[in-house]
Design a protein around this motif. Structure first.
Motif, PDB file in Angstrom:
ATOM      1  N   ARG A 192       0.832  -1.214   0.000  1.00  0.00           N
ATOM      2  CA  ARG A 192       0.000   0.000   0.000  1.00  0.00           C
ATOM      3  C   ARG A 192       0.862   1.257   0.000  1.00  0.00           C
ATOM      4  O   ARG A 192       0.567   2.220  -0.714  1.00  0.00           O
ATOM      5  CB  ARG A 192      -0.930  -0.003   1.218  1.00  0.00           C
ATOM      6  N   ALA A 213       2.340   1.544  -3.422  1.00  0.00           N
ATOM      7  CA  ALA A 213       1.317   1.916  -4.403  1.00  0.00           C
ATOM      8  C   ALA A 213       0.969   3.393  -4.302  1.00  0.00           C
ATOM      9  O   ALA A 213       0.688   4.046  -5.313  1.00  0.00           O
ATOM     10  CB  ALA A 213       0.068   1.061  -4.196  1.00  0.00           C
ATOM     11  N   GLY A 214       1.010   3.946  -3.086  1.00  0.00           N
ATOM     12  CA  GLY A 214       0.716   5.370  -2.926  1.00  0.00           C
ATOM     13  C   GLY A 214       1.705   6.245  -3.665  1.00  0.00           C
ATOM     14  O   GLY A 214       1.318   7.207  -4.343  1.00  0.00           O
ATOM     15  N   ASP A 231       1.195   5.799  -7.455  1.00  0.00           N
ATOM     16  CA  ASP A 231       0.023   6.557  -7.913  1.00  0.00           C
ATOM     17  C   ASP A 231       0.348   8.040  -8.035  1.00  0.00           C
ATOM     18  O   ASP A 231      -0.141   8.719  -8.948  1.00  0.00           O
ATOM     19  CB  ASP A 231      -1.150   6.354  -6.946  1.00  0.00           C
ATOM     20  N   ARG A 232       1.173   8.542  -7.112  1.00  0.00           N
ATOM     21  CA  ARG A 232       1.561   9.945  -7.190  1.00  0.00           C
ATOM     22  C   ARG A 232       2.402  10.204  -8.444  1.00  0.00           C
ATOM     23  O   ARG A 232       2.188  11.204  -9.147  1.00  0.00           O
ATOM     24  CB  ARG A 232       2.354  10.327  -5.942  1.00  0.00           C
ATOM     25  N   ARG A 268       2.283   8.409 -11.148  1.00  0.00           N
ATOM     26  CA  ARG A 268       1.375   8.265 -12.289  1.00  0.00           C
ATOM     27  C   ARG A 268       0.529   9.531 -12.478  1.00  0.00           C
ATOM     28  O   ARG A 268       0.282   9.966 -13.608  1.00  0.00           O
ATOM     29  CB  ARG A 268       0.463   7.060 -12.066  1.00  0.00           C
ATOM     30  N   ARG A 269       0.120  10.130 -11.375  1.00  0.00           N
ATOM     31  CA  ARG A 269      -0.723  11.322 -11.459  1.00  0.00           C
ATOM     32  C   ARG A 269       0.001  12.475 -12.157  1.00  0.00           C
ATOM     33  O   ARG A 269      -0.551  13.132 -13.038  1.00  0.00           O
ATOM     34  CB  ARG A 269      -1.159  11.734 -10.052  1.00  0.00           C
TER      35      ARG A 269
END
Length: 631
Positions: free
Chosen positions: A247, A250-251, A254-255, A257-258
């Motif tokens: 997790r 993944a955080g 994701d950042r 990816r954003r």
């Protein structure tokens, strides 16, 4: 970014100039590639001969293949001759472009790879020479990302983007110049959309650059978390923390990816806008250009701008259409080059951030002319030091260690034992006070001289990829096989090594994962013994050894530390009976010092530590009664 590349390309600037010169040639070939179409159409539709200075003799030679019947009085050359001439020009320009592209791309690839290799070597060497105070503040994944990923971003810019960027700028300038020469009025009309396109490119470049910087920073965080999780894989599995680690990872992903999507979305918006602008420009060229080329008497007038009738031919109109595509294509490519340049710019900033850090001062001033091997007399006088401002770890420590003395530092965790030893080889600089070796301030020694006279065995030994022999020989580069084997025997690791597949040539995996902690520790001790330094620092040297191996190593150290200054950090107080003196640290100060028997008998901090350590022993040894009022 330009300043960074200029400095980094030292020694390869002539090759870059060659690539630039070839770019001019390539652009000239591309710009002139549309002219054969103009020559053909002007000859067939408008019956006009090409007017290119210095080519009359060549046209005359081609005329022999054509038929002069049907030519009007204004024509000098046959249609077939002109067609053959146009084909030859087209072929020559194509061959020139192909050869130039090959040389250009080869040079760009060489310069890019060479730049990447040089930057990696420079950055890695600089990181090695930065002080420990910088390293302890860094996250390993972040540093690794800068050495690998960020330099790759700069390589891509030089290899893939630098030539394309220059080519695009030159193409814009070249085509615009030729168009103005052919018909400046129609060029101004056709370029009416250019200012809007320029503003669009400027705005989107800024937006993409901002998003790329954030994405690069997020990529460093991803590398950091991945490195930390993989390093602690045993703990993750032992405490079933796989989901928690996933997790957290993944955080950060994701950042990244954003921010990457934000840059991609801006680029996706940019391309359609450019296509719309190109379409509008083509509509202007086709409709108004065809109207004028059709021979309408009044031409076209737009206020201050008038395009005279018959000033355009079908050939000229075709050239304008071809140039329109070529003119705006570099602008479309800027969307891709913008992302590439922005990413490289962010990477260069991150690399310069490390290169701007001052390295350790390795040379002494004035020039050092003292001995290369020291006797090993160590003295701390009023030493104050801490890792954070206004939070000292050591408070005015005074300590003298005579040459050949075996001294032990004991105390609770955080009392300053390891810190005291790290100041000696100048891993850190003390805030106040002085540390001397043989009466000379350690800051007056060149770092290589000082550290060559100190051997360190850390609590958790680190081995490097390579062979067992290489890991021991690190202690003394150029050591013979016999010296390496002798050091291993003295560290009581020789039999273990010879039992390995390959013996001393057995491969050591990353950090020595294919060896037990005890084996790694004894190899590190062998490395320190081979160094044969007059000062030896042992930080918990037997913490990872079993009872038998501990006894063997202690006997070896007892024999081999004679005549050397030895500083031992140990929590196993029962192993300190053979040292000459014990210093007890409490909260960064010396609480007491003396021999094992003296400190055990006086009932002070050492006696209490010893009693606490033996509390749960199966057969606690008898202790001298202690004074309950102490401490």
């Amino acid at each position: 970014m330009i300043r960074f590349l200029y400095r980094a390309l030292r020694g390869r600037r002539l090759l870059v100039c060659l690539a630039v010169a070839l770019t001019f040639t390539a652009v000239a070939s591309d710009v002139l590639a549309a002219f054969p179409f103009k020559i053909i159409l002007d000859k067939i539709v408008n019956h006009r001969d090409p007017r290119i200075p210095g080519t009359g003799w060549l046209l005359d030679g081609f005329d022999r293949f054509g038929d002069r019947s049907g030519l009007n009085p204004m024509e000098s050359h046959t249609q077939l001759g002109v067609l053959l001439f146009a084909g030859l020009v087209f072929l020559a320009l194509g061959l020139i472009s192909a050869v130039v592209a090959f040389v250009q791309l080869s040079v760009a690839a060489f310069v890019g790879q060479d730049l990447g290799a040089r930057l990696r070597k420079q950055l890695f060497t600089h990181i090695e020479h930065l002080g420990l105070d910088w390293h302890v503040r860094q996250q390993v994944g972040e540093v690794v990302q800068r050495v690998s990923g960020n330099i790759t971003d700069i390589e891509k810019l030089v290899t893939d983007g630098l030539v394309d960027l220059l080519s695009g700028v030159l193409t814009l300038a070249g085509i615009l110049t030729v168009m103005l020469v052919i018909n400046w009025q129609f060029t101004v009309l056709a370029m009416c959309i250019a200012p809007l396109l320029f503003v669009t490119v400027l705005l989107y470049t800024r937006w993409v650059k901002r998003a790329s910087k954030e994405a690069a920073r997020a990529a460093g965080q991803v590398a950091r978390v991945a490195n930390a999780s993989i390093t602690a894989i045993v703990e993750l599995k032992a405490f079933t923390l796989e989901r928690w680690a996933a997790r957290a990872f993944a955080g950060h992903v994701d950042r990244q990816r954003r921010f990457g999507l934000r840059a991609g979305r801006r680029q996706a918006e940019f391309n359609p806008l450019v296509m719309v602008f190109i379409t509008v420009s083509d509509v202007v060229i086709i409709t108004l250009g065809a109207w004028i080329a059709a021979g309408h008497a009044h031409g076209y007038s737009l206020g201050f701008l008038t395009v005279p009738a018959t000033s355009l031919t079908i050939g000229t109109l075709t050239v304008f259409l071809a140039y329109s595509k070529q003119l705006y294509q570099p602008m479309r490519d800027l969307s891709k080059l913008t992302l590439l340049a922005s990413t490289a710019s962010a990477a260069a900033a991150r690399i310069e951030e490390i290169l701007d850090q001052p390295p350790e001062e390795r040379s002494a001033a004035p020039r050092y002319i003292g001995p290369s091997r020291l006797r090993g007399e160590v003295a701390y006088r009023g030493v104050v030091f801490g890792y954070e401002p206004d939070r000292p770890v050591l408070h005015g420590v005074d300590l003298e260690i005579r040459p050949g003395t075996r001294l032990a530092l004991v105390g609770l965790s955080g009392s300053g034992k390891t810190t005291l030893t790290r100041l000696l080889p100048r891993f850190y600089e003390s805030w106040q006070g002085t540390i001397t070796v043989d009466g000379v301030d350690v800051r007056d020694y060149p770092l290589p001289v000082l550290r060559d006279n100190i051997a360190v065995v850390p609590e958790d030994a680190i081995l490097f990829e390579g062979t067992v022999h290489d890991n021991i020989a690190i202690g003394r580069p150029g050591a013979t096989d016999g010296q390496v084997i002798a050091a291993a025997q003295q560290a009581h690791i020789h039999d273990t090594i010879t039992a390995l597949p390959g013996g001393y040539q057995a491969e050591v995996r990353e950090l020595g994962k294919n060896l037990s902690r005890g084996q790694r520790q004894r190899i590190a001790i062998a490395r320190a013994l081979l160094r044969d330094a007059p000062i030896l620092i042992l930080d918990e040297p037997t913490s990872n050894l079993d009872v038998e191996a501990e006894a063997e190593v202690m006997r070896a150290l007892e024999h081999l530390t004679r005549g050397r200054t030895v500083i031992v950090i140990s929590h196993r107080l029962s192993t300190l009976g053979q040292v000459d003196e014990i210093v007890v640290l409490q909260a960064g100060r010396i609480a007491e010092r003396g021999t094992y028997q003296q400190l055990r008998a006086c009932g002070g901090p050492f006696a209490r530590l010893l009693a606490e350590q033996n509390r749960y022993a199966a057969e606690p040894p008898p202790l001298t009664p202690v004074d309950d009022t102490v401490g």
